[in-house]
Design an enzyme around this catalytic site. Structure first.
Site, PDB file in Angstrom:
ATOM      1  N   CYS A 118       0.859  -1.188   0.000  1.00  0.00           N
ATOM      2  CA  CYS A 118       0.000   0.000   0.000  1.00  0.00           C
ATOM      3  C   CYS A 118       0.896   1.240   0.000  1.00  0.00           C
ATOM      4  O   CYS A 118       1.728   1.400   0.883  1.00  0.00           O
ATOM      5  CB  CYS A 118      -0.895  -0.023   1.239  1.00  0.00           C
ATOM      6  SG  CYS A 118      -1.712   1.534   1.570  1.00  0.00           S
ATOM      7  N   TYR A 176      -9.368   0.783  -5.202  1.00  0.00           N
ATOM      8  CA  TYR A 176      -8.978  -0.618  -5.015  1.00  0.00           C
ATOM      9  C   TYR A 176      -8.985  -1.387  -6.333  1.00  0.00           C
ATOM     10  O   TYR A 176      -8.365  -2.444  -6.425  1.00  0.00           O
ATOM     11  CB  TYR A 176      -9.906  -1.286  -3.989  1.00  0.00           C
ATOM     12  CG  TYR A 176      -9.529  -0.980  -2.559  1.00  0.00           C
ATOM     13  CD1 TYR A 176      -8.986   0.242  -2.203  1.00  0.00           C
ATOM     14  CD2 TYR A 176      -9.718  -1.924  -1.558  1.00  0.00           C
ATOM     15  CE1 TYR A 176      -8.644   0.514  -0.900  1.00  0.00           C
ATOM     16  CE2 TYR A 176      -9.378  -1.655  -0.238  1.00  0.00           C
ATOM     17  CZ  TYR A 176      -8.842  -0.432   0.085  1.00  0.00           C
ATOM     18  OH  TYR A 176      -8.503  -0.168   1.388  1.00  0.00           O
ATOM     19  N   CYS A 224      -3.121   7.623  -1.753  1.00  0.00           N
ATOM     20  CA  CYS A 224      -4.453   7.732  -2.375  1.00  0.00           C
ATOM     21  C   CYS A 224      -5.512   8.274  -1.421  1.00  0.00           C
ATOM     22  O   CYS A 224      -6.475   8.894  -1.867  1.00  0.00           O
ATOM     23  CB  CYS A 224      -4.921   6.383  -2.877  1.00  0.00           C
ATOM     24  SG  CYS A 224      -3.623   5.280  -3.350  1.00  0.00           S
ATOM     25  N   HIS A 253     -12.597   5.779  -2.893  1.00  0.00           N
ATOM     26  CA  HIS A 253     -11.600   4.819  -2.403  1.00  0.00           C
ATOM     27  C   HIS A 253     -11.947   3.396  -2.852  1.00  0.00           C
ATOM     28  O   HIS A 253     -11.070   2.554  -3.000  1.00  0.00           O
ATOM     29  CB  HIS A 253     -11.428   4.917  -0.889  1.00  0.00           C
ATOM     30  CG  HIS A 253     -10.032   4.581  -0.459  1.00  0.00           C
ATOM     31  ND1 HIS A 253      -8.921   5.232  -0.953  1.00  0.00           N
ATOM     32  CD2 HIS A 253      -9.548   3.614   0.373  1.00  0.00           C
ATOM     33  CE1 HIS A 253      -7.826   4.695  -0.428  1.00  0.00           C
ATOM     34  NE2 HIS A 253      -8.178   3.704   0.369  1.00  0.00           N
ATOM     35  N   GLU A 265      -0.298   1.484   9.280  1.00  0.00           N
ATOM     36  CA  GLU A 265      -1.538   2.051   9.817  1.00  0.00           C
ATOM     37  C   GLU A 265      -1.314   2.454  11.271  1.00  0.00           C
ATOM     38  O   GLU A 265      -0.466   1.858  11.951  1.00  0.00           O
ATOM     39  CB  GLU A 265      -2.689   1.039   9.758  1.00  0.00           C
ATOM     40  CG  GLU A 265      -3.505   1.073   8.475  1.00  0.00           C
ATOM     41  CD  GLU A 265      -2.828   0.355   7.308  1.00  0.00           C
ATOM     42  OE1 GLU A 265      -2.003  -0.538   7.561  1.00  0.00           O
ATOM     43  OE2 GLU A 265      -3.124   0.699   6.142  1.00  0.00           O
ATOM     44  N   CYS A 279      -5.009  -0.228  -7.141  1.00  0.00           N
ATOM     45  CA  CYS A 279      -3.865  -0.614  -6.286  1.00  0.00           C
ATOM     46  C   CYS A 279      -3.800  -2.109  -6.053  1.00  0.00           C
ATOM     47  O   CYS A 279      -2.741  -2.722  -6.158  1.00  0.00           O
ATOM     48  CB  CYS A 279      -3.893   0.155  -4.972  1.00  0.00           C
ATOM     49  SG  CYS A 279      -5.061  -0.468  -3.743  1.00  0.00           S
ATOM     50  N   THR A 328      -4.108   4.786   7.453  1.00  0.00           N
ATOM     51  CA  THR A 328      -3.091   4.431   6.472  1.00  0.00           C
ATOM     52  C   THR A 328      -2.162   5.613   6.214  1.00  0.00           C
ATOM     53  O   THR A 328      -2.624   6.707   5.911  1.00  0.00           O
ATOM     54  CB  THR A 328      -3.786   4.009   5.160  1.00  0.00           C
ATOM     55  OG1 THR A 328      -4.482   2.794   5.390  1.00  0.00           O
ATOM     56  CG2 THR A 328      -2.800   3.817   4.031  1.00  0.00           C
ATOM     57  N   GLU A 352      -7.054  -5.672   4.278  1.00  0.00           N
ATOM     58  CA  GLU A 352      -7.486  -4.369   3.796  1.00  0.00           C
ATOM     59  C   GLU A 352      -8.442  -4.516   2.613  1.00  0.00           C
ATOM     60  O   GLU A 352      -9.342  -3.702   2.420  1.00  0.00           O
ATOM     61  CB  GLU A 352      -6.289  -3.509   3.395  1.00  0.00           C
ATOM     62  CG  GLU A 352      -6.699  -2.063   3.203  1.00  0.00           C
ATOM     63  CD  GLU A 352      -5.550  -1.166   2.820  1.00  0.00           C
ATOM     64  OE1 GLU A 352      -4.764  -1.576   1.955  1.00  0.00           O
ATOM     65  OE2 GLU A 352      -5.461  -0.069   3.366  1.00  0.00           O
TER      66      GLU A 352
HETATM   67 FE1  SF4 Z   1      -3.333   1.931   0.003  1.00  0.00          FE
HETATM   68 FE2  SF4 Z   1      -4.747   1.099  -2.084  1.00  0.00          FE
HETATM   69 FE3  SF4 Z   1      -5.839   2.753  -0.314  1.00  0.00          FE
HETATM   70 FE4  SF4 Z   1      -3.923   3.578  -2.000  1.00  0.00          FE
HETATM   71  S1  SF4 Z   1      -5.991   2.874  -2.544  1.00  0.00           S
HETATM   72  S2  SF4 Z   1      -4.080   4.039   0.168  1.00  0.00           S
HETATM   73  S3  SF4 Z   1      -2.631   1.793  -2.087  1.00  0.00           S
HETATM   74  S4  SF4 Z   1      -5.173   0.664   0.046  1.00  0.00           S
HETATM   75 FE    FE Z   2      -6.929   1.476   1.957  1.00  0.00          FE
END
Ligand code: SF4
Ligand code: FE
Length: 483
Positions: A100, A296, A104, A292, A257, A299, A191, A447
């Site tokens: 991660c 996902y 983001c 968000h 985290e 990422c 995060t 996550e």
């Molecule tokens: Fe982490 Fe994915 Fe969230 Fe970006 S989108 S902060 S990489 S979990």
């Molecule tokens: Fe996340």
């Protein structure tokens, strides 16, 4: 101002006077701590890639508000192309870190707060949007990493914020002064907080008129007086203290985290983006969560690419690559991973402009994206473990491999195909272990389940957005039902 290099970013974080705790002790130097440093390196990648001509077009953009070149992580999406590029950028960062990369949450908070403040101002004549734009342009200009903080501890889930026995279980305004407000509470599972310069705080759920003091959004530097952070443990975290690169699996990158406590933190007026407009709380939450959930689809897919690659290499190294069952498992992993990517791209393509001009994703498709993410990475991991074999969890340590007396046995008996070193075989298995069960499992597995909202949160949105009434009418019409 020019974009920061990765090195400048690291040094800028070093200058912050954050109050960080881990294992019951204050961490005086989080930047060089062996457990924490990999998470900083992951964020650094978002700076390094922006400097790389090969990726600069994806990683950077000209700000429509200042005309300056900024990192895409500080950008407000202007069209569906921007939304798609966001997902592509996240896939790239996932591929380069297998972890991660944290930045983001700030990007998603930027976009959610941008459009929501515009609408609050329109209704109430407040100045939140102007406040936010000033803050946003400051961060974009200085190329800062911003955290987005949403998740309150929430205490008794059956009670609204104002009805909690301990009112601090939802972050709230405890004092209003002429020049600002004082806030108290906490945000959990934050995060990347220790690798950020600033944090945007948002409410965590829809709120009613009795929850006014909890409907608050603002931004402050992470080293503001009264903020302290308690690092969350990760499976196998202390392996990073042992000094073996091999045993860690992914020694350079990771995620982090923390529980962030706001112990009476002062927020100046110009940093407030919502203060008591309870009916906008749910809108801000829904937008942030929606963005968000789109994220996902980028990422996790990038990290999935690394895991699929690792499983294929493990098969190469033990001579199983040509077996049709192994090939089929790799196909299945690819199919699942690309399905997630399809969802990320689809909810972006179907995006639409908000009143502020900023583009939103299609909420139904973004929630379907995240719902799939609560399942598919688990199946991808299962298949990777299947291909890897038991050695990924029974292999001896690097010290054994290097030992004068027993090293030769480890080397001899754990070799697969003759022309691949045992060390390389162990390296790839440790990477799979890291993603499946180690520190990166936080980012890739659990996550995937709970990040950006637990599965039930998406199901509620899917129910709301699914338009069942319309579908019933379709069926009645085809069946020629006249009621
Ligand atoms: Fe982490 Fe994915 Fe969230 Fe970006 S989108 S902060 S990489 S979990
Ligand atoms: Fe996340």
């Amino acid at each position: 101002m020019a974009l920061m290099t990765g090195e400048q970013y690291i040094e800028s974080i070093r200058k912050l006077k954050m109050e960080v705790y881990m294992f019951g002790e204050r961490v005086e130097n989080p930047v060089d701590d062996p457990i924490l440093r990999p998470s900083l390196n992951s964020v650094r990648m978002t700076y390094d890639l922006a400097q790389d001509p090969q990726y600069a077009e994806l990683m950077t953009v000209i700000s429509p508000y200042t005309g300056e070149k900024i990192n895409r992580f500080a950008h407000i999406h202007q069209n569906t192309e921007d939304l798609k590029n966001k997902v592509k950028m996240q896939r790239l960062c996932g591929q380069k870190t297998a972890a991660c990369f944290q930045r983001c949450v700030g990007m998603d908070a930027f976009n959610a707060v941008f459009s929501t403040t515009f609408e609050i101002d329109k209704k109430y004549g407040t100045k939140y949007h102007e406040n936010f734009k000033k803050f946003m342009n400051y961060c974009a200009d200085k190329d800062l990493t911003v955290d987005g903080a949403m998740t309150d501890p929430k205490g008794d889930r059956s009670k609204a914020p104002h009805a909690q026995e301990d009112p601090d279980l939802y972050l709230r305004v405890v004092e209003t002064r002429e020049d600002g407000i004082v806030v108290r509470g906490a945000k959990a599972h934050q995060t990347g907080i220790i690798n950020s310069h600033e944090v945007i705080v948002m409410p965590t759920i829809s709120m009613g008129p009795d929850d006014k003091e909890f409907a608050v959004s603002f931004a402050v530097p992470v080293d503001s007086e009264g903020i302290l952070m308690i690092i969350g443990r990760q499976s196998c975290d202390t392996r990073k203290q042992e000094g073996s690169e091999l045993d860690v699996g992914n020694s350079e990158f990771g995620g982090v985290e923390a529980l962030v406590i706001f112990d009476d933190v002062f927020v100046p007026n110009e940093r407030i983006f919502m203060n008591g407009e309870t009916e906008f709380s749910g809108i801000m939450v829904e937008r942030f969560a929606g963005y968000h959930r789109q994220s996902y689809g980028g990422c996790k897919v990038g990290v999935g690419d690394v895991l699929i690659g690792a499983a294929a290499v493990a098969a190469d190294y033990n001579g199983a690559a040509k077996a049709s069952a192994v090939k089929d498992k790799l196909i299945e992993m690819t199919h699942l991973n690309e399905t997630l990517y399809c969802c990320g791209i689809a909810c972006s393509t179907e995006g639409y402009p908000t009143e502020s001009g900023a583009y939103m994703i299609d909420l139904l498709l973004a929630n379907v994206c995240k719902q799939n993410v609560t399942r598919f990475p688990y199946e991808i991991v299962r298949l990777a473990e299947d291909i890897a074999g038991g050695l990924m969890v029974t292999a001896p340590s690097e010290k054994d491999l290097r030992d004068e007396k027993i090293g030769k046995y480890v080397d001899k008996y754990f070799r697969g195909v003759a022309d691949v070193s045992t060390e390389n075989r162990l390296r790839i298995l440790r990477l799979i272990e890291n993603l499946a069960l180690g520190t990166a499992a936080v980012g890739y597995r659990t996550e995937s389940m709970h990040g950006a909202g637990s599965p039930q949160a998406q199901r509620i949105m899917i129910a709301r957005q699914g338009n069942l009434g319309f579908k019933k009418e379709l069926a009645k019409s085809i069946a020629k039902i006249k009621e």
